[in-house]
Design an enzyme around this catalytic site. Structure first.
Site, PDB file in Angstrom:
ATOM      1  N   TYR A 283     -15.378 -11.380   0.762  1.00 31.88           N
ATOM      2  CA  TYR A 283     -16.232 -10.401   0.285  1.00 31.88           C
ATOM      3  C   TYR A 283     -17.843 -10.519   0.012  1.00 31.88           C
ATOM      4  O   TYR A 283     -18.652 -10.224  -0.271  1.00 31.88           O
ATOM      5  CB  TYR A 283     -15.285  -9.569  -0.282  1.00 31.88           C
ATOM      6  CG  TYR A 283     -14.663  -8.870   0.877  1.00 31.88           C
ATOM      7  CD1 TYR A 283     -14.454  -7.364   1.544  1.00 31.88           C
ATOM      8  CD2 TYR A 283     -13.060  -9.639  -0.031  1.00 31.88           C
ATOM      9  CE1 TYR A 283     -13.809  -6.843   2.239  1.00 31.88           C
ATOM     10  CE2 TYR A 283     -11.702  -8.624   1.173  1.00 31.88           C
ATOM     11  CZ  TYR A 283     -11.487  -7.372   2.153  1.00 31.88           C
ATOM     12  OH  TYR A 283     -11.020  -7.015   2.872  1.00 31.88           O
TER      13      TYR A 283
ATOM     14  N   ARG B 291      -3.534   6.642   1.888  1.00 30.05           N
ATOM     15  CA  ARG B 291      -3.268   7.733   1.859  1.00 30.05           C
ATOM     16  C   ARG B 291      -2.237   8.299   3.448  1.00 30.05           C
ATOM     17  O   ARG B 291      -2.621   9.151   4.174  1.00 30.05           O
ATOM     18  CB  ARG B 291      -4.488   7.255   2.868  1.00 30.05           C
ATOM     19  CG  ARG B 291      -6.069   7.956   2.003  1.00 30.05           C
ATOM     20  CD  ARG B 291      -7.388   7.273   2.843  1.00 30.05           C
ATOM     21  NE  ARG B 291      -6.951   6.152   3.490  1.00 30.05           N
ATOM     22  CZ  ARG B 291      -8.477   5.433   4.271  1.00 30.05           C
ATOM     23  NH1 ARG B 291      -9.245   5.947   5.108  1.00 30.05           N
ATOM     24  NH2 ARG B 291      -7.847   3.797   3.984  1.00 30.05           N
TER      25      ARG B 291
ATOM     26  N   ARG C 159       0.831  -1.793   0.176  1.00 26.90           N
ATOM     27  CA  ARG C 159      -0.043   0.013   0.077  1.00 26.90           C
ATOM     28  C   ARG C 159       1.046   1.537  -0.005  1.00 26.90           C
ATOM     29  O   ARG C 159       0.239   2.464   0.982  1.00 26.90           O
ATOM     30  CB  ARG C 159      -1.071  -0.050   1.256  1.00 26.90           C
ATOM     31  CG  ARG C 159      -2.348  -0.843   0.885  1.00 26.90           C
ATOM     32  CD  ARG C 159      -2.777  -0.531   2.293  1.00 26.90           C
ATOM     33  NE  ARG C 159      -3.277  -1.788   2.674  1.00 26.90           N
ATOM     34  CZ  ARG C 159      -4.137  -1.895   3.971  1.00 26.90           C
ATOM     35  NH1 ARG C 159      -4.039  -0.897   4.581  1.00 26.90           N
ATOM     36  NH2 ARG C 159      -4.760  -3.288   4.255  1.00 26.90           N
TER      37      ARG C 159
ATOM     38  N   ASP D 185      -7.558  -2.287  -6.547  1.00 27.24           N
ATOM     39  CA  ASP D 185      -8.449  -2.614  -5.275  1.00 27.24           C
ATOM     40  C   ASP D 185      -8.714  -4.450  -6.401  1.00 27.24           C
ATOM     41  O   ASP D 185      -9.337  -3.996  -6.963  1.00 27.24           O
ATOM     42  CB  ASP D 185      -9.537  -2.633  -5.083  1.00 27.24           C
ATOM     43  CG  ASP D 185     -10.346  -2.639  -4.141  1.00 27.24           C
ATOM     44  OD1 ASP D 185      -9.518  -2.137  -2.693  1.00 27.24           O
ATOM     45  OD2 ASP D 185     -11.314  -3.997  -3.720  1.00 27.24           O
TER      46      ASP D 185
ATOM     47  N   ARG E 257      -6.843  12.240  -4.495  1.00 27.31           N
ATOM     48  CA  ARG E 257      -8.095  12.252  -3.421  1.00 27.31           C
ATOM     49  C   ARG E 257      -9.272  13.443  -3.286  1.00 27.31           C
ATOM     50  O   ARG E 257     -10.198  12.635  -2.996  1.00 27.31           O
ATOM     51  CB  ARG E 257      -7.852  10.952  -2.517  1.00 27.31           C
ATOM     52  CG  ARG E 257      -7.706   9.780  -2.519  1.00 27.31           C
ATOM     53  CD  ARG E 257      -8.232   9.255  -3.315  1.00 27.31           C
ATOM     54  NE  ARG E 257      -9.776   8.753  -2.789  1.00 27.31           N
ATOM     55  CZ  ARG E 257     -10.455   8.139  -2.030  1.00 27.31           C
ATOM     56  NH1 ARG E 257      -9.266   7.216  -1.743  1.00 27.31           N
ATOM     57  NH2 ARG E 257     -10.943   8.551  -1.450  1.00 27.31           N
TER      58      ARG E 257
END
Lengths: 339, 339
Positions: free
Chosen positions: B149, B30, B26, B75, B39
């Site tokens: 998921y 963020r 990652r 993703d 973003r």
């Protein structure tokens, strides 16, 4: 029957020659219709604080399945209230008001005053009255598990905030863990005085730590707690959710029994813990299969083990609320029939 | 520079004689202010579907830290859309409409049509243009992680519903996992055609399975996927979040590199995987300590290892959004300085 001669207590000391004892983590709980009946009348917190009801729900799975041990009904977080935390149990899971965010927040907490938990010890005395012939297990959460909730304020996927706190404020983290360890010691010691025949420390979240942090924040406080209980002469059970990465560290924790989660090879755990009894470890999700599937999985697990005198059968994690009862019965039956 | 001669690719094959390569799971994310700037203008999904922006955010951590590998920005769930799933990414995490609850729901899905994912492959081509000299890693989620998921409909603490499904409907579960494995194979193969230099399979949730289920639902489909990629001649990386209980099973999975989570002793992983390179495994929570603390933890980890020619340094899990940048820099610097 003298409880010291029960298969459960003998297995804790690695000296069981009877059939394999079996109990289930969260055996008094929502998968039982009779438990759900009780919960229609009272909230979870009221139930935890009413000794007669505690005894009633503890007895339910024993009556239904003739399990070999009973376990106190309570929540690991209740002992945090007399330490200064504000806890509630809404639908989505427990909440703690004003979570710990800074070292100063740790200083707001104080050692657990066990006198403020009379309902727990009265509950134990009630259970012993209604179940005089069944070994009763007392319990507490591990210091790191309790710290996770205190810092996060609620359940979490990975308790990232709690883990970050350990590295951001290592001195405050150690202080918090020591405070919790000494409180857990006092709490478990008082449970023994009230009549429990064994104690289990639930290290539900230690398994998200690196090995170095596991040593500092899980194994060391567990050692401190179990040493303080040495003279109580009740067997000490250490349940580690995700044992595999830390098993060499857990080997040195002074306890009689290690509870093994469902991920680890149970025979390997037995081999790597030659001086301890083991408890476990069927995957709770197996119980969503048919009774025949459950019976077979239970037998296969038992067949992998080279010795059964230091084995206590259990699930490898708490039973899930929607588990079908007939599968639970099939599992228990398979253990009891196993030769 | 020929990418085959990069320290990253050489380390994948256990033949690196340069300094230890480093990248971060990652790494485009963020914790980077320049990513947060992007973003502010676009949603996560828009970003994933705009090749120019994909290339822009993939390049950000390389520009800032001179990392030794780049990784595609996407993703793991995007490949489920062309299989018939409806996905959204609201604030609280991804959601899938109409989660799988019965075997019939599995039949509603169809194999992934990779032609419906042009933005991923265009993204890869854009990245190769702006970063021609940096090895680029493509990726996909493992079949069980994707199934988690699809069944749960969203993130979860333990994916209890997904685990129950495996035992309640074993035939449908196998069918679903095989469908996902073949779709992942097609998806990764297309990523290689578009230009990635290595592929990583993220088994983010296999670590909640019993060993038997791990074999069936994680190791077998991973083997199927990696075998299908054998002739692509790019190194295959298998990241297993919670490797320790299954390491003997993972040893037989055909891949060049095993990504090790932060819980496991990395030297032990190297010893038990003698024919593979390893990637890992500093605990991401260490980065919440001071730069000095981070530097020391990084050096200590590297010092425990007996050989560095088959090591790719990384965190043992994805970097957290609130990680302080200066600690990331300290970690990377400590790896690059290590002799």
């Amino acid at each position: 029957m003298v409880l010291k001669d029960s298969s459960f207590i003998k297995a804790c000391y690695g000296k069981n020659e009877d059939r394999i004892p079996v109990w289930i983590m969260r055996q008094a709980g929502r998968y039982l219709p009779e438990y759900r009946e009780v919960r229609k009348e009272v909230s979870f917190m009221e139930l935890c604080k009413t000794p007669e009801l505690i005894a009633k729900v503890v007895k339910q799975p024993i009556d239904r399945f003739s399990l070999d041990a009973a376990i106190l009904f309570s929540d690991i977080l209740t002992m945090l209230e007399p330490m200064g935390a504000e806890i509630s149990f809404p639908e989505g899971g427990p909440k703690i008001a004003h979570p710990i965010a800074t070292p100063e927040d740790v200083d707001r907490l104080h050692p657990c005053d066990v006198n403020k938990l009379p309902y727990v010890f009265d509950g134990i005395r009630h259970i012993k009255k209604v179940l005089p012939n069944t070994p009763l297990i007392g319990f507490a959460g591990s210091p790191f598990t309790l710290a996770c909730y205190l810092i996060e304020g609620q359940g979490s996927k990975n308790f990232d905030k709690a883990k970050a706190f350990l590295h951001r404020y290592p001195d405050a983290a150690r202080k918090l863990i020591t405070l919790l360890a000494d409180s857990v010691s006092a709490y478990l010691s008082e449970q023994v005085k009230a009549g429990v025949d064994a104690v289990q420390l639930f290290d539900s979240w230690g398994g998200i730590l690196s090995r170095e942090d596991y040593r500092t924040y899980s194994a060391e406080p567990a050692t401190r707690i179990f040493n303080s209980l040495k003279n109580t002469n009740v067997p000490r059970i250490f349940f580690v959710n995700n044992l595999s990465p830390y098993i060499d560290i857990v080997r040195d924790v002074p306890c009689e029994v290690v509870g093994v989660d469902y991920r680890m090879d149970l025979q390997k755990a037995m081999a790597e813990l030659p001086d301890k009894a083991v408890q476990g470890n069927l995957d709770p999700s197996v119980l969503f299969g048919s009774p025949a599937h459950v019976r077979e999985a239970t037998q296969s697990l038992l067949k992998t083990l080279s010795n059964h005198d230091r084995l206590i059968f259990n699930l490898g994690h708490g039973i899930q609320p929607k588990t079908p009862i007939e599968s639970v019965a099939a599992m228990i039956d398979a253990v009891k029939q196993f030769r």
